[in-house]
Scaffold this active site. Structure first.
Site, short mmCIF file in Angstrom:
data_model
loop_
_atom_site.label_atom_id
_atom_site.label_comp_id
_atom_site.label_asym_id
_atom_site.label_seq_id
_atom_site.Cartn_x
_atom_site.Cartn_y
_atom_site.Cartn_z
N PRO A 260 3.09 -24.80 -77.12
CA PRO A 260 3.34 -26.09 -76.51
C PRO A 260 3.13 -27.23 -77.49
CG PRO A 260 1.56 -24.88 -75.38
CD PRO A 260 1.84 -24.18 -76.66
N HIS B 11 -7.71 -20.28 -65.40
CA HIS B 11 -6.94 -20.78 -64.24
C HIS B 11 -7.45 -22.12 -63.71
CE1 HIS B 11 -10.41 -19.32 -62.15
NE2 HIS B 11 -9.94 -19.73 -60.98
N HIS C 267 -7.63 -35.63 -75.71
CA HIS C 267 -6.46 -35.87 -76.55
C HIS C 267 -6.02 -37.33 -76.41
CE1 HIS C 267 -5.87 -31.34 -76.19
NE2 HIS C 267 -6.04 -31.57 -77.47
N SER D 121 -0.36 -23.61 -79.94
CA SER D 121 -0.31 -25.07 -80.05
C SER D 121 0.59 -25.45 -81.23
CB SER D 121 -1.73 -25.57 -80.28
OG SER D 121 -1.70 -26.82 -80.90
N SER D 122 1.14 -26.65 -81.19
CA SER D 122 2.03 -27.08 -82.27
C SER D 122 1.27 -27.28 -83.59
CB SER D 122 2.74 -28.38 -81.90
OG SER D 122 1.78 -29.38 -81.63
N CYS D 123 -0.07 -27.34 -83.54
CA CYS D 123 -0.83 -27.56 -84.78
C CYS D 123 -0.85 -26.31 -85.67
CB CYS D 123 -2.24 -28.04 -84.49
SG CYS D 123 -3.25 -26.80 -83.72
N LYS E 72 -5.40 -19.81 -83.53
CA LYS E 72 -4.15 -19.61 -82.78
C LYS E 72 -3.15 -18.76 -83.59
CE LYS E 72 -4.88 -22.01 -79.00
NZ LYS E 72 -4.95 -21.34 -77.69
N TYR F 126 -8.96 -24.56 -85.35
CA TYR F 126 -8.28 -24.21 -84.10
C TYR F 126 -6.92 -23.57 -84.43
CZ TYR F 126 -6.02 -25.63 -79.61
OH TYR F 126 -5.35 -25.68 -78.41
N ARG G 6 4.71 -38.68 -82.16
CA ARG G 6 4.27 -37.52 -81.38
C ARG G 6 5.20 -37.26 -80.20
NH1 ARG G 6 1.73 -37.05 -85.23
NH2 ARG G 6 -0.51 -36.73 -85.54
N TRP H 1 -7.29 -45.62 -82.26
CA TRP H 1 -7.48 -44.98 -83.56
C TRP H 1 -6.22 -45.04 -84.44
CZ3 TRP H 1 -10.65 -39.95 -84.28
CH2 TRP H 1 -11.96 -40.17 -83.81
N1 NAP Z 1 -3.91 -29.60 -73.61
C1 NAP Z 1 -3.01 -29.63 -74.56
O1 NAP Z 1 -2.50 -30.68 -74.99
C2 NAP Z 1 -2.51 -28.36 -75.18
C3 NAP Z 1 -1.53 -28.47 -76.13
C4 NAP Z 1 -1.06 -27.32 -76.72
C5 NAP Z 1 -1.57 -26.12 -76.33
N2 NAP Z 1 -2.52 -26.02 -75.39
C6 NAP Z 1 -3.02 -24.69 -75.04
O2 NAP Z 1 -2.88 -24.43 -73.67
C7 NAP Z 1 -3.96 -23.60 -73.24
C8 NAP Z 1 -4.68 -24.25 -72.07
O3 NAP Z 1 -5.15 -25.53 -72.45
P1 NAP Z 1 -5.73 -26.57 -71.38
O4 NAP Z 1 -5.37 -27.91 -71.88
O5 NAP Z 1 -5.37 -26.15 -70.01
O6 NAP Z 1 -7.31 -26.38 -71.59
P2 NAP Z 1 -8.50 -26.71 -70.60
O7 NAP Z 1 -8.09 -27.64 -69.52
O8 NAP Z 1 -9.66 -27.11 -71.45
O9 NAP Z 1 -8.79 -25.30 -69.94
C9 NAP Z 1 -9.26 -24.25 -70.69
C10 NAP Z 1 -9.69 -23.15 -69.78
O10 NAP Z 1 -10.22 -22.12 -70.62
C11 NAP Z 1 -11.32 -21.56 -69.97
N3 NAP Z 1 -12.28 -21.05 -70.93
C12 NAP Z 1 -12.72 -21.66 -72.07
N4 NAP Z 1 -13.65 -20.89 -72.66
C13 NAP Z 1 -13.80 -19.78 -71.86
C14 NAP Z 1 -14.63 -18.63 -71.94
N5 NAP Z 1 -15.49 -18.44 -72.95
N6 NAP Z 1 -14.51 -17.71 -70.94
C15 NAP Z 1 -13.66 -17.89 -69.92
N7 NAP Z 1 -12.84 -18.95 -69.80
C16 NAP Z 1 -12.92 -19.89 -70.77
C17 NAP Z 1 -11.97 -22.65 -69.12
O11 NAP Z 1 -12.54 -22.03 -68.01
P3 NAP Z 1 -13.66 -22.73 -67.04
O12 NAP Z 1 -13.02 -23.96 -66.51
O13 NAP Z 1 -13.92 -21.72 -66.00
O14 NAP Z 1 -14.85 -23.02 -67.92
C18 NAP Z 1 -10.76 -23.52 -68.78
O15 NAP Z 1 -10.30 -23.23 -67.50
C19 NAP Z 1 -4.85 -23.37 -74.46
O16 NAP Z 1 -4.51 -22.17 -75.07
C20 NAP Z 1 -4.48 -24.50 -75.37
O17 NAP Z 1 -4.69 -24.16 -76.71
C21 NAP Z 1 -3.01 -27.13 -74.79
#
Ligand code: NAP
Length: 317
Positions: A164, A12, A180, A108-110, A141, A137, A210, A203
């Site tokens: 996403p 969260h 990213h 994820s789209s990957c 997923k 990764y 994209r 890069w």
């Molecule tokens: N960002 C993108 O472009 C993107 C694209 C496609 C899909 N997604 C997906 O969307 C989802 C969220 O991504 P996001 O970009 O919001 O990532 P993010 O900002 O890095 O946040 C990830 C969250 O996961 C928590 N987390 C990681 N390891 C943990 C652990 N061992 N135990 C408990 N909590 C843990 C972290 O908690 P703490 O803050 O408390 O450490 C953090 O709040 C993911 O599933 C990701 O694969 C993201």
């Protein structure tokens, strides 16, 4: 589902999780649960099992993951594979064991093959080889998607996976070692502007295409999945519109006000040539994005400027 349902948002504090939390609060949901990774390490199977037995949420949203760009994925393949599997396995298995009816998994789209036809349809999953730079990764997923699918099939529960496209927005990661492409460009252009409009080196060749979705739109899709029973197990979430990395760079240059030169380091990898989601399934169900790219980049840049002294640093071990 009611406004009093107990909704656990794993991750969260992350970019996506915090946007979901904000929107649910705005919509009047009153019983949200969130724990930091310090309070509950989702890699710890026993701790997660205990948390579920005690809290018994009605709904689980899995927005927790180890997330990063090409450099981080290449440098830490084991962590990207194993930690992501541990986090999602513990959440999914505990949800099933505690008879939780609704679970939303974010992928994820990957997950789609490197050279799959474009735009990417959900049915292209597992039809060819993955892009090697982030396959660790992606494999993690894919196991999550299959776990969700198998639970639907075997136990007939409302578990769903949302895939996403590239996300960006407020609370993004601007650490150049792990970020990213879009937030990395915002930081690079801003810092170059501050440095007398010095040239910006990016890069690759700039030719890959994209798609980008603003994080509040992603949160909107999660709430759509929460409030509706989606008929299938897997849905793409994006805008359905893409642009070249070069066009993206020029848009960010314009928004940040940088007027210097843009240089391309063709020694660095490009990644997949094109990655555009086919979002027709979500459109047919009634969900569509609202924030267009320039507007979203402007909002993100303003957030970056407001938080310039506290960029999120992702620790790697
Ligand atoms: N960002 C993108 O472009 C993107 C694209 C496609 C899909 N997604 C997906 O969307 C989802 C969220 O991504 P996001 O970009 O919001 O990532 P993010 O900002 O890095 O946040 C990830 C969250 O996961 C928590 N987390 C990681 N390891 C943990 C652990 N061992 N135990 C408990 N909590 C843990 C972290 O908690 P703490 O803050 O408390 O450490 C953090 O709040 C993911 O599933 C990701 O694969 C993201």
């Amino acid at each position: 589902m009611s406004k009093e349902s107990k909704i656990y948002i794993a991750g969260h504090r992350g970019m996506v999780g915090s946007a979901i939390w904000r929107q649910l609060t705005e919509k009047g949901y009153t019983h949200l649960i969130g724990l930091t990774s310090r309070e509950l390490d989702l890699k710890d199977q026993k701790a997660v099992a205990k948390f579920f037995e005690t809290e018994k949420p009605d709904v689980v949203i899995d927005a927790a993951a180890k997330v990063g760009g090409i450099l981080a994925n290449n440098s830490y393949p084991y962590q990207f594979l194993m930690e992501n599997m541990q986090i999602q396995n513990n959440l999914i298995d505990s949800s099933l064991k505690n008879d939780i009816e609704k679970f939303i998994f974010l992928g994820s789209s990957c997950i789609y093959p490197k050279l799959a036809p474009q735009p990417l349809k959900e049915e292209y999953l597992l039809t060819d080889s993955l892009e090697p730079t982030n396959e660790w990764y992606a494999v993690a997923k894919i196991t999550g998607i299959k776990a969700v699918e198998s639970i639907r099939k075997q136990f007939d529960k409302d578990y769903v996976s949302l895939m996403p496209t590239n996300l960006y927005g407020t609370h993004d990661n601007f650490d150049l070692n792990t970020s990213h492409v879009l937030p990395a460009m915002i930081r690079k252009f801003h810092e170059a502007k501050e440095n007398d409009h010095a040239p910006v080196t990016l890069w690759g060749s700039g030719t890959p295409m994209r798609e980008f979705l603003f994080v509040d739109d992603m949160a909107g899709s999660v709430i759509f999945a929460l409030e509706n029973k989606l008929p299938e197990h897997l849905y793409n979430v994006g805008t359905g519109v893409d642009l070249t990395i070069k066009d993206l760079a020029e848009l960010i240059q314009k928004v940040t006000g940088h007027t210097g030169e843009i240089l391309w380091d063709s020694e660095k990898p490009d990644g997949t040539p094109r990655k555009l989601m086919d979002v027709s399934k979500m459109h047919e169900l009634g969900w569509k994005h609202k924030v267009e790219l320039e507007d979203g980049i402007t909002k993100t840049y303003h957030w970056f400027l407001d938080n310039i002294n506290s960029f999120k640093q992702v620790k790697m071990s």
